[in-house]
Design a protein around this motif. Structure first.
Motif, PDB file in Angstrom:
ATOM      1  N   ALA A 282       4.244  -4.594   2.032  1.00 43.84           N
ATOM      2  CA  ALA A 282       3.356  -4.525   3.190  1.00 43.84           C
ATOM      3  C   ALA A 282       2.769  -5.903   3.496  1.00 43.84           C
ATOM      4  CB  ALA A 282       2.243  -3.507   2.944  1.00 43.84           C
ATOM      5  N   VAL A 283       2.268  -6.568   2.464  1.00 46.29           N
ATOM      6  CA  VAL A 283       1.675  -7.895   2.651  1.00 46.29           C
ATOM      7  C   VAL A 283       2.730  -8.884   3.133  1.00 46.29           C
ATOM      8  CG1 VAL A 283       0.624  -9.864   1.449  1.00 46.29           C
ATOM      9  CG2 VAL A 283      -0.218  -7.548   1.019  1.00 46.29           C
ATOM     10  N   LYS A 284       3.882  -8.918   2.477  1.00 45.34           N
ATOM     11  CA  LYS A 284       4.944  -9.861   2.876  1.00 45.34           C
ATOM     12  C   LYS A 284       5.394  -9.624   4.316  1.00 45.34           C
ATOM     13  CE  LYS A 284       6.933  -9.710  -1.612  1.00 45.34           C
ATOM     14  NZ  LYS A 284       8.160  -9.580  -2.398  1.00 45.34           N
ATOM     15  N   GLY A 285       5.481  -8.364   4.719  1.00 44.25           N
ATOM     16  CA  GLY A 285       5.891  -8.054   6.088  1.00 44.25           C
ATOM     17  C   GLY A 285       4.923  -8.603   7.112  1.00 44.25           C
ATOM     18  N   VAL A 286       3.623  -8.444   6.856  1.00 50.22           N
ATOM     19  CA  VAL A 286       2.619  -8.950   7.795  1.00 50.22           C
ATOM     20  C   VAL A 286       2.605 -10.479   7.772  1.00 50.22           C
ATOM     21  CG1 VAL A 286       0.153  -9.015   8.359  1.00 50.22           C
ATOM     22  CG2 VAL A 286       1.232  -6.856   7.714  1.00 50.22           C
TER      23      VAL A 286
ATOM     24  N   HIS B 276      -6.738 -16.691  12.453  1.00 50.40           N
ATOM     25  CA  HIS B 276      -7.147 -15.292  12.533  1.00 50.40           C
ATOM     26  C   HIS B 276      -6.973 -14.631  11.176  1.00 50.40           C
ATOM     27  CE1 HIS B 276      -6.078 -16.373  16.683  1.00 50.40           C
ATOM     28  NE2 HIS B 276      -7.110 -15.597  16.986  1.00 50.40           N
ATOM     29  N   LEU B 277      -7.747 -13.585  10.965  1.00 51.79           N
ATOM     30  CA  LEU B 277      -7.659 -12.821   9.730  1.00 51.79           C
ATOM     31  C   LEU B 277      -6.899 -11.531   9.984  1.00 51.79           C
ATOM     32  CD1 LEU B 277      -8.390 -12.273   6.772  1.00 51.79           C
ATOM     33  CD2 LEU B 277     -10.579 -11.352   7.580  1.00 51.79           C
ATOM     34  N   HIS B 278      -5.967 -11.219   9.082  1.00 52.92           N
ATOM     35  CA  HIS B 278      -5.180  -9.984   9.141  1.00 52.92           C
ATOM     36  C   HIS B 278      -5.385  -9.248   7.822  1.00 52.92           C
ATOM     37  CE1 HIS B 278      -2.968 -11.284  12.737  1.00 52.92           C
ATOM     38  NE2 HIS B 278      -3.154 -12.487  12.221  1.00 52.92           N
ATOM     39  N   ALA B 279      -6.027  -8.090   7.873  1.00 48.22           N
ATOM     40  CA  ALA B 279      -6.243  -7.274   6.682  1.00 48.22           C
ATOM     41  C   ALA B 279      -5.099  -6.271   6.578  1.00 48.22           C
ATOM     42  CB  ALA B 279      -7.580  -6.547   6.774  1.00 48.22           C
ATOM     43  N   VAL B 280      -4.515  -6.155   5.380  1.00 52.59           N
ATOM     44  CA  VAL B 280      -3.360  -5.289   5.179  1.00 52.59           C
ATOM     45  C   VAL B 280      -3.676  -4.234   4.132  1.00 52.59           C
ATOM     46  CG1 VAL B 280      -0.938  -5.175   4.495  1.00 52.59           C
ATOM     47  CG2 VAL B 280      -1.793  -7.190   5.686  1.00 52.59           C
ATOM     48  N   SER B 281      -3.379  -2.998   4.461  1.00 51.41           N
ATOM     49  CA  SER B 281      -3.548  -1.888   3.530  1.00 51.41           C
ATOM     50  C   SER B 281      -2.279  -1.051   3.555  1.00 51.41           C
ATOM     51  CB  SER B 281      -4.739  -1.026   3.943  1.00 51.41           C
ATOM     52  OG  SER B 281      -4.847   0.106   3.108  1.00 51.41           O
ATOM     53  N   ASP B 282      -1.952  -0.473   2.408  1.00 52.13           N
ATOM     54  CA  ASP B 282      -0.800   0.430   2.373  1.00 52.13           C
ATOM     55  C   ASP B 282      -1.249   1.878   2.473  1.00 52.13           C
ATOM     56  OD1 ASP B 282      -1.900   0.741  -0.109  1.00 52.13           O
ATOM     57  OD2 ASP B 282      -0.054   0.369  -1.227  1.00 52.13           O
ATOM     58  N   SER B 283      -2.533   2.068   2.841  1.00 49.00           N
ATOM     59  CA  SER B 283      -3.103   3.412   2.916  1.00 49.00           C
ATOM     60  C   SER B 283      -4.063   3.520   4.094  1.00 49.00           C
ATOM     61  CB  SER B 283      -3.845   3.716   1.614  1.00 49.00           C
ATOM     62  OG  SER B 283      -4.666   4.845   1.762  1.00 49.00           O
TER      63      SER B 283
ATOM     64  N   CYS C 244      -5.113 -10.763   4.185  1.00 45.88           N
ATOM     65  CA  CYS C 244      -5.926 -10.266   3.076  1.00 45.88           C
ATOM     66  C   CYS C 244      -5.424  -8.885   2.678  1.00 45.88           C
ATOM     67  CB  CYS C 244      -7.379 -10.188   3.524  1.00 45.88           C
ATOM     68  SG  CYS C 244      -8.479  -9.420   2.324  1.00 45.88           S
ATOM     69  N   ALA C 245      -5.166  -8.696   1.397  1.00 51.66           N
ATOM     70  CA  ALA C 245      -4.710  -7.398   0.895  1.00 51.66           C
ATOM     71  C   ALA C 245      -5.901  -6.526   0.546  1.00 51.66           C
ATOM     72  CB  ALA C 245      -3.834  -7.596  -0.333  1.00 51.66           C
ATOM     73  N   ILE C 246      -5.941  -5.342   1.136  1.00 51.01           N
ATOM     74  CA  ILE C 246      -6.965  -4.344   0.818  1.00 51.01           C
ATOM     75  C   ILE C 246      -6.282  -3.285  -0.045  1.00 51.01           C
ATOM     76  CG2 ILE C 246      -8.493  -2.583   1.759  1.00 51.01           C
ATOM     77  CD1 ILE C 246      -8.699  -4.311   4.279  1.00 51.01           C
TER      78      ILE C 246
END
Length: 139
Positions: A73-77, A41-48, A16-18
């Motif tokens: 960031a999202v693609k990496g995760v 599982h859920l993985h939340a991704v933020s660039d900040s 999930c992109a935050i």
């Protein structure tokens, strides 16, 4: 360019992109619901570092803060955790932070490497039902 996964059992995780936008909580809620339904599982991704913390919403998610452009960031995760699905908010034309950049949802969808769900700003979850419906916008 998405292809069906060869190892679907191992690809149930959801990313999930935050993005630091008002709709982040709704996007996170949808992503959590989908991760539960997929048995992943859920993985939340933020660039900040200033992004929301899923625990504030009683959502069990691994939080990844990646200091890179949001799409990278999202693609990496996604690659690291072998996620099968990405959830992002819809582009917002009125967002002054866009500054001429391509919105994250469009950048990820254009890349086409993985399935993506884009949550429209008008979508609301009927709590406990698992159903999302579009609501009439306030004038």
């Amino acid at each position: 360019r998405s292809v069906p996964p060869l190892d679907a059992e191992a690809m149930r995780d959801v990313v999930c992109a935050i993005e630091g936008r008002p709709g982040d909580a709704a996007v996170l809620g949808l992503a959590a619901d989908l991760a539960t339904r997929l048995g992943g599982h859920l993985h939340a991704v933020s660039d900040s570092d200033a992004g929301i913390d899923p625990r504030e919403f009683d959502i069990d998610a691994a939080l990844h803060v990646v200091h890179a452009p949001a799409d990278e960031a999202v693609k990496g995760v996604v690659d690291r955790v072998r996620a099968g699905l990405v959830v992002v908010g819809a582009p917002n034309e009125d967002d002054p932070r866009a500054g001429g950049n391509v919105p994250l949802a469009i950048a990820l969808a254009a890349d086409g490497d993985f399935p993506i769900v884009v949550l429209a700003g008008a979508a609301k979850l009927h709590v406990g039902s698992g159903h999302y419906e579009l609501t009439a916008s306030a004038a």
